[in-house]
Design a protein around this motif. Structure first.
Motif, mmCIF file in Angstrom:
data_model
loop_
_atom_site.group_PDB
_atom_site.id
_atom_site.type_symbol
_atom_site.label_atom_id
_atom_site.label_comp_id
_atom_site.label_asym_id
_atom_site.label_seq_id
_atom_site.Cartn_x
_atom_site.Cartn_y
_atom_site.Cartn_z
ATOM 1 N N THR B 6 16.909 47.672 75.467
ATOM 2 C CA THR B 6 17.614 47.308 74.237
ATOM 3 C C THR B 6 19.003 47.920 74.209
ATOM 4 O O THR B 6 19.327 48.817 74.973
ATOM 5 C CB THR B 6 16.837 47.784 73.005
ATOM 6 O OG1 THR B 6 16.682 49.192 73.094
ATOM 7 C CG2 THR B 6 15.513 47.104 72.912
ATOM 8 N N TYR B 62 18.645 33.018 64.263
ATOM 9 C CA TYR B 62 17.815 34.044 64.899
ATOM 10 C C TYR B 62 16.755 34.560 63.940
ATOM 11 O O TYR B 62 15.652 34.905 64.343
ATOM 12 C CB TYR B 62 18.686 35.208 65.386
ATOM 13 C CG TYR B 62 19.150 35.030 66.808
ATOM 14 C CD1 TYR B 62 18.259 35.147 67.860
ATOM 15 C CD2 TYR B 62 20.482 34.772 67.100
ATOM 16 C CE1 TYR B 62 18.679 34.995 69.167
ATOM 17 C CE2 TYR B 62 20.912 34.625 68.395
ATOM 18 C CZ TYR B 62 19.999 34.739 69.432
ATOM 19 O OH TYR B 62 20.406 34.588 70.716
ATOM 20 N N PRO B 66 12.354 34.736 64.881
ATOM 21 C CA PRO B 66 12.421 36.120 65.369
ATOM 22 C C PRO B 66 11.747 36.236 66.740
ATOM 23 O O PRO B 66 10.846 35.454 67.065
ATOM 24 C CB PRO B 66 11.664 36.915 64.305
ATOM 25 C CG PRO B 66 10.853 35.924 63.563
ATOM 26 C CD PRO B 66 11.499 34.600 63.705
ATOM 27 N N ASP B 67 12.183 37.220 67.515
ATOM 28 C CA ASP B 67 11.618 37.514 68.843
ATOM 29 C C ASP B 67 11.843 36.398 69.851
ATOM 30 O O ASP B 67 11.122 36.286 70.830
ATOM 31 C CB ASP B 67 10.099 37.815 68.763
ATOM 32 C CG ASP B 67 9.813 38.890 67.759
ATOM 33 O OD1 ASP B 67 10.624 39.832 67.698
ATOM 34 O OD2 ASP B 67 8.815 38.786 67.025
ATOM 35 N N LYS B 68 12.812 35.550 69.604
ATOM 36 C CA LYS B 68 13.107 34.536 70.611
ATOM 37 C C LYS B 68 14.573 34.631 70.962
ATOM 38 O O LYS B 68 15.396 35.001 70.131
ATOM 39 C CB LYS B 68 12.799 33.143 70.065
ATOM 40 C CG LYS B 68 11.322 32.857 70.106
ATOM 41 C CD LYS B 68 11.027 31.414 69.894
ATOM 42 C CE LYS B 68 9.546 31.176 70.080
ATOM 43 N NZ LYS B 68 9.107 29.913 69.561
ATOM 44 N N ASN B 69 14.905 34.263 72.209
ATOM 45 C CA ASN B 69 16.315 34.257 72.553
ATOM 46 C C ASN B 69 16.891 32.866 72.365
ATOM 47 O O ASN B 69 16.174 31.904 72.067
ATOM 48 C CB ASN B 69 16.548 34.789 73.964
ATOM 49 C CG ASN B 69 15.849 33.969 75.016
ATOM 50 O OD1 ASN B 69 15.659 32.778 74.849
ATOM 51 N ND2 ASN B 69 15.458 34.617 76.094
ATOM 52 N N SER B 205 19.561 38.948 71.186
ATOM 53 C CA SER B 205 18.116 39.140 71.311
ATOM 54 C C SER B 205 17.752 40.492 71.917
ATOM 55 O O SER B 205 16.602 40.881 71.912
ATOM 56 C CB SER B 205 17.497 38.006 72.127
ATOM 57 O OG SER B 205 18.272 37.766 73.271
ATOM 58 N N SER B 206 18.742 41.235 72.434
ATOM 59 C CA SER B 206 18.447 42.562 72.986
ATOM 60 C C SER B 206 18.710 43.685 71.989
ATOM 61 O O SER B 206 18.559 44.848 72.325
ATOM 62 C CB SER B 206 19.295 42.819 74.234
ATOM 63 O OG SER B 206 19.264 41.739 75.092
ATOM 64 N N LYS B 210 17.560 44.366 64.577
ATOM 65 C CA LYS B 210 18.077 43.025 64.286
ATOM 66 C C LYS B 210 18.383 42.816 62.806
ATOM 67 O O LYS B 210 19.088 41.880 62.438
ATOM 68 C CB LYS B 210 17.070 41.977 64.768
ATOM 69 C CG LYS B 210 17.048 41.907 66.283
ATOM 70 C CD LYS B 210 16.286 40.721 66.788
ATOM 71 C CE LYS B 210 16.312 40.700 68.294
ATOM 72 N NZ LYS B 210 15.035 40.863 68.935
#
Lengths: 496, 364
Positions: B6, B62, B66-69, B205-206, B210
């Motif tokens: 991250t 985003y 969530p949790d997707k690029n 996404s990293s 967020k």
């Protein structure tokens, strides 16, 4: 299957003699225990590794005189012979019973004495360690004006004691591991349980446990074996010879690794920020501490780039320096037969040779080399017209700057980098030098020290939390309320 | 032990700033003054502010997934084929942008530092060095950006400091006097200087936090606007509009114009340029990284560091196509303008609308 010792003392002694065949420093002392009963016993130890007065006064003499063994009595008490002896008639501070043969061999090797008694299936280990040691002295490498004078020594136990003297906290944990199939070197991992991050401690222990080597020559070998990227020029661990600075790093949440037989202990993780810190900073007032930090960062930059800048400016960009200076430079280089690049490399290589010869030669003669070298380079080279006076000054600045950086390893890496920079400056001038710096920045950003970015705090980690207060500057101690963030400490506050 | 993949929001902010600020800053005062005279600062601010709503849209997209690029989101919303076409457009944009930056950079270095070195050598060396950065993982990019950000701020501070004695604020006047019919074209030009913020698409996404990332992205854009404004104000108050119009890269000329008391260094432009090399480098690297990442996702190859080496020759060829600087700005610049419109405004908007519609439908 554990190899146990037998009840027959003759057999046991033969076994030891077989194991330690041709080891003439082994001593087998045969005694008869007690005045009445005369039971046969053997004391086995290595000459020179034990405190002989302890053995003669508190083991042999006591066993001779006071022991009254009555075998019929023993059975009714349901205790073994060895237990009785250890409880009643040995005056050594630490006595253990042991029946594993391999363990006994190990114990003899570390300097304990093994007492074998006829008819007993257990041997006694008497704590008699005592070997020639150096006393606690002032460290040679990190001297301070105003601070404690004690330094670490070669004996691991003394070193852990020195640390305990600084931190009297039951949470101070000392885990001892063994590294080296043959050398069986003790390595102690020291940390404060409720400050140090578990992940880092675990990582350190894991990496040390993974080492499978026959002999561990010291902490620098351990450093190379556990650091993240051993191919890098830069040190990813910090070392010190001072208990106070090791203790301070423990309180920052770092882990200290002590290796037996070395006075240099390792501190992890290390970052650019910590490599610019010196113990002296914490014993001087904050404005001076801040000033010297700036001086060190400047010195680091000078060590790495000043010869390269000289090449770039004289060979490529004379227009970028003031006209008067350019004229002076041109005038001083009129007699110099070499281009600036050759001149610079010549001088830098000479100074490397001088430095190397200085370290080989013992004390008083070493200074002679310094003077001779200084005169030859300073006077003769200029008079002969081989180099320009300005280059001499640049070389001197580079060399002096090197010694202003507290970490020797860190400074040495910059010293090597400077040759790469000189080459780049020779090929592409200032632009080449900047390309080199760009590559260096990425390399530093890639480096990690035990999962902590090496470039912290300048690359982001702990920047918001105020890590700069004790890296870029030295803030007054009242302002350093929080521990540095780069170690992810469990307990974040230092002062309320 | 698993490596920490991250990157902190602060690092994302710095990544945005250092990627956006590159070669655009050199010519920006000239371009703005040519269109709007003294009021060139207005499009700089408006152009920057125009980007913010699209950053907000991206953030919303985003949050919806969530949790997707971005690739996964795009494929889910538009299907693989259509989204791949979008991605190819963005990939082309990054490649051309990289070539453009490298070429301008080479021209500047040639003009001020290395008069006799061929442009090709400069382009190849800077591309190879950028490739070294682009081959790293995202967290290394974040760290480099933070290190370079320090250099950037020092550089801007240095420019302000040296120009203060000679600056003449009356050069700024008169304000609000220009022909405002030209404002839209000026804003389009200014938007060009905000190209590169799209790297955030990929870094998003990293992020390790967020929830607060939008705040940092907006702050980053504000910092960029601030730096552009500072440079614009300095150049204008030093030179006045007539001289700026004659200078192709007025920002470098700042260092040439001023004389430091004591004349320690006469032509400061060399020093400024030298530091600026690192700043451009941190533009090229992330752009190359972004391009290779997109390539990786279109063609589903395994690692991105090989792709970087594949892209280098393509970028190099594009960068040497224009014959001279004027052609670089006119031809490459024009092509890029369309791409920038698509990339800065188009993609976030399309994704946002698509995602919104899709979510509504799935609810109903």
């Amino acid at each position: 299957m554990v190899d146990k010792i037998s009840k027959d003392i003759k057999e046991n002694v033969e076994k030891f003699k077989n194991t330690f065949k041709d080891a003439d420093d082994l001593v087998y002392r045969n005694i008869k225990i007690g005045k009445k009963n005369k039971k046969e016993a053997y004391l086995i130890f290595i000459d020179g590794m034990v405190d002989k007065s302890v053995i003669s006064d508190y083991a042999i003499e006591v066993l001779f005189d006071e022991m009254e063994i009555d075998e019929s009595n023993l059975d009714s008490y349901k205790t073994s012979l060895s237990e009785k002896i250890s409880e009643e008639s040995i005056a050594v501070h630490d006595v253990k019973e042991e029946d594993s043969y391999d363990k006994l061999v190990d114990m003899i090797l570390v300097g304990e004495t093994v007492l074998l008694i006829d008819g007993s299936d257990k041997a006694l280990i008497l704590s008699t360690r005592g070997w020639p040691t150096r006393g606690v002295q002032e460290p040679q490498t990190e001297t301070v004006v105003r601070g404690p004078r004690d330094g670490f020594v070669e004996t691991l136990r003394f070193n852990t004691a020195l640390l305990r003297r600084h931190i009297r906290d039951p949470k101070l944990k000392i885990k001892t591991l063994q590294v080296g199939r043959r050398s069986k070197t003790d390595v102690a991992v020291v940390y404060i349980e409720d400050i140090a991050n578990d992940k880092i401690v675990e990582e350190v222990i894991n990496r040390i446990n993974k080492i499978d080597i026959d002999y561990l020559p010291g902490s620098s070998a351990l450093e190379a074996l556990i650091e993240d990227s051993y191919l890098s020029l830069f040190p990813q661990l910090e070392n010190t010879e001072r208990p106070d600075s090791a203790a301070a790093s423990l309180l920052e949440g770092r882990v200290v690794i002590i290796v037996d037989n070395t006075p240099f202990v390792l501190m992890v993780p290390a970052t650019i920020g910590t490599l610019f810190q010196s113990t002296e900073d914490y014993y001087s007032r904050w404005p001076i501490g801040t000033l010297v930090r700036f001086v060190r960062i400047l010195s680091a930059i000078l060590t790495a780039v000043s010869p390269a800048l000289y090449i770039a400016f004289t060979a490529y960009h004379p227009g970028l320096i003031p006209t008067a200076f350019t004229l002076y430079l041109a005038a001083s280089r009129v007699n110099v037969p070499f281009p600036a690049v050759i001149e610079a490399f010549l001088m830098e290589i000479t100074i490397e040779i001088l430095r190397e010869s200085g370290t080989r030669i013992a004390g008083p003669i070493g200074t002679t080399i310094g003077i001779v070298g200084g005169i030859i380079i300073g006077q003769a080279a200029v008079e002969a017209g081989i180099v320009s006076p300005l280059k001499i000054i640049i070389t001197a600045i580079t060399t002096i700057s090197f010694f202003a950086i507290p970490s020797y390893e860190w400074a040495s890496s910059l010293r090597i980098i400077r040759f790469a920079f000189m080459f780049l400056a020779a090929v592409l001038g200032l632009y080449g030098l900047m390309l080199g710096i760009a590559i260096l920045i990425v390399h530093l950003a890639k480096l990690e020290s035990f999962t902590v970015p090496f470039s912290a705090p300048y690359s982001g980690l702990g920047l918001k939390e105020g890590d700069l207060k004790d890296t870029l500057v030295k803030a007054p101690i009242q302002k350093l309320k929080r521990r540095p963030q780069f170690t992810f400490p469990k307990d974040k506050t230092r002062m309320k | 032990m698993k490596k920490n993949e991250t990157i902190s929001n602060l690092q994302i902010r710095n990544l945005l700033i250092t990627t956006v600020i590159g070669v655009g800053i050199l010519a920006l005062p000239n371009q703005m003054v040519t269109i709007l005279d003294n009021d060139g600062w207005i499009p700089i601010i408006l152009g920057g502010l125009l980007v913010i709503p699209f950053a907000v849209m991206l953030d919303r997209v985003y949050k919806l997934y969530p949790d997707k690029n971005i690739y996964q989101i795009g494929r889910e919303v538009y299907g693989k084929l259509i989204f791949n076409i979008f991605m190819i457009i963005i990939l082309m944009y990054f490649v051309i942008q990289d070539a453009y930056v490298a070429r301008i950079f080479a021209e500047v270095v040639k003009a001020y530092l290395l008069e006799t070195t061929p442009t090709e050598i400069i382009i190849i060396t800077i591309l190879l060095v950028s490739a070294y950065l682009a081959r790293c993982e995202i967290q290394v990019l974040g760290r480099v950006a933070t290190l370079v950000y320090i250099i950037l701020i020092t550089l801007v501070g240095f420019l302000v400091l040296i120009s203060l004695p000679d600056a003449d604020p009356t050069n700024m006047l008169p304000v609000f006097n220009a022909d405002f019919k030209k404002l839209p074209s000026a804003i389009t030009g200014a938007l060009f200087s905000y190209a590169g913020y799209e790297v955030v698409f990929i870094a998003y996404s990293s992020s390790d936090d967020k929830n607060n990332i939008l705040k940092y992205i907006i702050r980053g854009l504000l910092v960029v606007i601030g730096i552009y404004l500072i440079v614009f104000v300095i150049t204008l108050s030093l030179f006045g509009i007539d001289q700026i119009k004659r200078e192709l890269w007025p920002t470098i000329a700042i260092a040439n114009e001023v004389d430091l008391p004591g004349y320690f260094l006469e032509n400061l432009e060399g020093i400024v340029l030298a530091l600026w090399v690192v700043v451009v480098y941190s533009t090229l690297g992330p752009l190359l990284f972004a391009a290779s990442r997109i390539f990786l996702n279109i063609f589903t190859t395994k690692s991105h560091d090989f792709i970087v080496l594949l892209l280098i020759p393509i970028i190099y060829v594009i960068s040497i196509l224009p014959v001279n600087v004027v052609e670089v700005y006119e031809k490459l610049g024009k092509v890029l303008n369309y791409f920038i419109a698509v990339s800065i405004i188009g993609i976030p908007a399309i994704l946002f609308i698509g995602a919104l519609v899709k979510k509504r439908r799935s609810k109903a």
